[in-house]
Scaffold this motif. Structure first.
Motif, mmCIF file in Angstrom:
data_model
loop_
_atom_site.group_PDB
_atom_site.id
_atom_site.type_symbol
_atom_site.label_atom_id
_atom_site.label_comp_id
_atom_site.label_asym_id
_atom_site.label_seq_id
_atom_site.Cartn_x
_atom_site.Cartn_y
_atom_site.Cartn_z
ATOM 1 N N PHE A 34 -5.420 1.315 14.371
ATOM 2 C CA PHE A 34 -5.133 0.087 13.638
ATOM 3 C C PHE A 34 -4.249 -0.825 14.490
ATOM 4 O O PHE A 34 -3.468 -0.359 15.315
ATOM 5 N N TYR A 36 -1.527 -4.086 13.614
ATOM 6 C CA TYR A 36 -0.820 -4.875 12.619
ATOM 7 C C TYR A 36 -0.010 -5.942 13.343
ATOM 8 O O TYR A 36 0.417 -5.753 14.484
ATOM 9 N N LEU A 44 4.426 -6.112 7.612
ATOM 10 C CA LEU A 44 3.319 -5.995 8.558
ATOM 11 C C LEU A 44 2.017 -6.399 7.877
ATOM 12 O O LEU A 44 1.792 -6.076 6.706
ATOM 13 N N PHE A 46 -2.169 -6.263 8.227
ATOM 14 C CA PHE A 46 -3.295 -5.605 8.863
ATOM 15 C C PHE A 46 -4.154 -6.617 9.604
ATOM 16 O O PHE A 46 -4.481 -7.684 9.071
ATOM 17 N N LYS A 49 -9.166 -2.512 12.436
ATOM 18 C CA LYS A 49 -9.153 -1.057 12.542
ATOM 19 C C LYS A 49 -10.407 -0.573 13.247
ATOM 20 O O LYS A 49 -11.443 -1.248 13.242
ATOM 21 N N ILE A 51 -12.576 2.934 12.998
ATOM 22 C CA ILE A 51 -12.766 4.247 12.372
ATOM 23 C C ILE A 51 -13.939 4.946 13.054
ATOM 24 O O ILE A 51 -13.841 6.097 13.480
ATOM 25 N N ARG A 94 -3.768 6.990 12.474
ATOM 26 C CA ARG A 94 -3.618 7.777 11.259
ATOM 27 C C ARG A 94 -3.716 9.249 11.603
ATOM 28 O O ARG A 94 -4.655 9.680 12.277
ATOM 29 N N THR A 99 -2.054 14.880 6.119
ATOM 30 C CA THR A 99 -0.794 14.426 5.533
ATOM 31 C C THR A 99 -0.812 12.950 5.173
ATOM 32 O O THR A 99 0.142 12.464 4.585
ATOM 33 N N TYR A 100 -1.847 12.248 5.538
ATOM 34 C CA TYR A 100 -1.990 10.815 5.270
ATOM 35 C C TYR A 100 -0.930 9.991 5.980
ATOM 36 O O TYR A 100 -0.676 8.862 5.610
ATOM 37 N N TYR A 102 0.815 7.814 9.015
ATOM 38 C CA TYR A 102 0.446 6.883 10.070
ATOM 39 C C TYR A 102 1.571 6.851 11.095
ATOM 40 O O TYR A 102 2.748 6.834 10.721
ATOM 41 N N TYR B 31 -2.424 6.015 -2.135
ATOM 42 C CA TYR B 31 -1.472 6.600 -1.188
ATOM 43 C C TYR B 31 -0.329 5.611 -0.996
ATOM 44 O O TYR B 31 -0.560 4.415 -0.839
ATOM 45 N N TYR B 33 3.707 4.783 0.749
ATOM 46 C CA TYR B 33 4.536 5.079 1.913
ATOM 47 C C TYR B 33 5.825 4.269 1.865
ATOM 48 O O TYR B 33 5.859 3.158 1.331
ATOM 49 N N SER B 48 5.358 9.891 2.873
ATOM 50 C CA SER B 48 4.077 9.537 2.260
ATOM 51 C C SER B 48 3.962 10.276 0.933
ATOM 52 O O SER B 48 4.509 11.386 0.772
ATOM 53 N N TYR B 50 1.257 11.108 -2.400
ATOM 54 C CA TYR B 50 -0.110 11.097 -2.920
ATOM 55 C C TYR B 50 -0.197 12.057 -4.077
ATOM 56 O O TYR B 50 0.386 13.149 -4.033
ATOM 57 N N VAL B 95 -2.306 2.323 0.312
ATOM 58 C CA VAL B 95 -3.660 2.435 0.849
ATOM 59 C C VAL B 95 -4.595 2.829 -0.292
ATOM 60 O O VAL B 95 -4.255 3.710 -1.092
ATOM 61 N N ARG B 99 -10.434 3.451 2.583
ATOM 62 C CA ARG B 99 -10.336 2.248 3.401
ATOM 63 C C ARG B 99 -9.406 2.433 4.596
ATOM 64 O O ARG B 99 -9.637 1.864 5.623
ATOM 65 N N TYR B 100 -8.340 3.146 4.424
ATOM 66 C CA TYR B 100 -7.431 3.551 5.495
ATOM 67 C C TYR B 100 -6.393 2.518 5.924
ATOM 68 O O TYR B 100 -5.325 2.909 6.377
ATOM 69 N N GLU B 101 -6.676 1.228 5.852
ATOM 70 C CA GLU B 101 -5.650 0.284 6.299
ATOM 71 C C GLU B 101 -4.548 0.175 5.246
ATOM 72 O O GLU B 101 -4.805 0.206 4.046
ATOM 73 N N GLN B 102 -3.324 0.049 5.753
ATOM 74 C CA GLN B 102 -2.172 -0.036 4.870
ATOM 75 C C GLN B 102 -1.874 -1.490 4.535
ATOM 76 O O GLN B 102 -2.004 -2.374 5.376
ATOM 77 N N PHE B 104 1.259 -3.757 3.331
ATOM 78 C CA PHE B 104 2.717 -3.677 3.321
ATOM 79 C C PHE B 104 3.319 -4.719 2.383
ATOM 80 O O PHE B 104 2.813 -5.842 2.258
#
Lengths: 114, 113
Positions: A34, A36, A44, A46, A49, A51, A94, A99-100, A102, B31, B33, B48, B50, B95, B99-102, B104
């Motif tokens: 990613f 940012y 921040l 985005f 990305k 994947i 990521r 554990t999710y 980043y 998710y 953070y 994190s 969840y 998140v 999709r994965y992008e955070q 903020f």
């Protein structure tokens, strides 16, 4: 352990010139990568990305990034820089261990000179 | 466009006091953070969260820190006894699944005096 490195603390570029902000990564397995951007006193945002799929990914504000597996890099690029692109840029990966989490690079300050 | 919100924007507290930083993530996100950033430098992962539990925490996130999602919308970070070195910007992020992008929030500037 997963990690990202941004080797440049600051990048200066003249307005209208192409810009590159570098990022290299170290992961086991396929990386989720990613970019940012952070403007002063803001959170921040985005940008883009990677994947899977095409190695060249396009994102917001005309930015793109190229995923290079052999060089373990994910450099951010823009063909023609604007003064308004001046900001702090972060590369992130990521963690895929479940554990999710980043992991962010140390950031590169981009300064576009008029 | 939905966004992550954080309150307060700036909190000043005395050393040893408890603070609670609040975040409202985007509603369908799964998710959550917390990060901190000192003086516009690197972004440091704290925790994190969840499925109503902590999935990972950093070495910074010691017993003085805790997180909660008390009502299904808010996500809070509590620091029980603040230290001078806790002064930083604290960012919440969320998140959505798949999709994965955070995304903020704008951050809370914590100043410990």
């Amino acid at each position: 352990a997963q990690s990202v490195a941004q080797p440049e603390d600051q990048v200066n570029v003249a307005e209208g010139n192409p810009l590159t902000v570098k990022c290299t990564y170290s992961v086991s397995g396929n990386p989720y990568l990613f970019w940012y951007v952070q403007y002063p006193n803001r959170g921040l945002q985005f940008l883009l990305k990677y994947i899977t799929g095409d190695n060249l990914v396009k994102g917001s504000y005309g930015f793109e990034a190229e995923f290079n597996k052999s060089q373990t890099s994910f450099h951010l690029k823009k063909p023609s820089a604007l003064v308004s692109d001046s900001a702090l840029y972060f590369c992130a990966v990521r963690d895929i261990s479940g554990t999710y989490k980043y992991i962010f690079g140390t950031g590169t300050r981009l300064k576009v000179l008029a | 466009e939905p966004e992550v919100t954080q309150t307060p924007s700036h909190q000043v507290t005395q050393m040893g006091q408890e603070v609670i930083l609040r975040c409202v993530p985007i509603s369908n996100h799964l998710y959550f953070y917390w990060y901190r950033q000192i003086l516009g430098q690197k972004v440091e992962f704290l925790v994190s969260f969840y499925n109503n539990e902590i999935s990972e925490k950093s070495e910074i996130f010691d017993d003085q820190f805790s997180v909660e999602r008390p009502d299904g919308s808010n996500f809070t970070l509590k620091i029980r006894s603040t230290k001078l070195e806790d002064s930083a910007m604290y960012f919440c992020a969320s998140v959505t699944g798949g999709r994965y992008e955070q995304y903020f929030g704008p951050g809370t500037r914590l100043t410990v005096t």
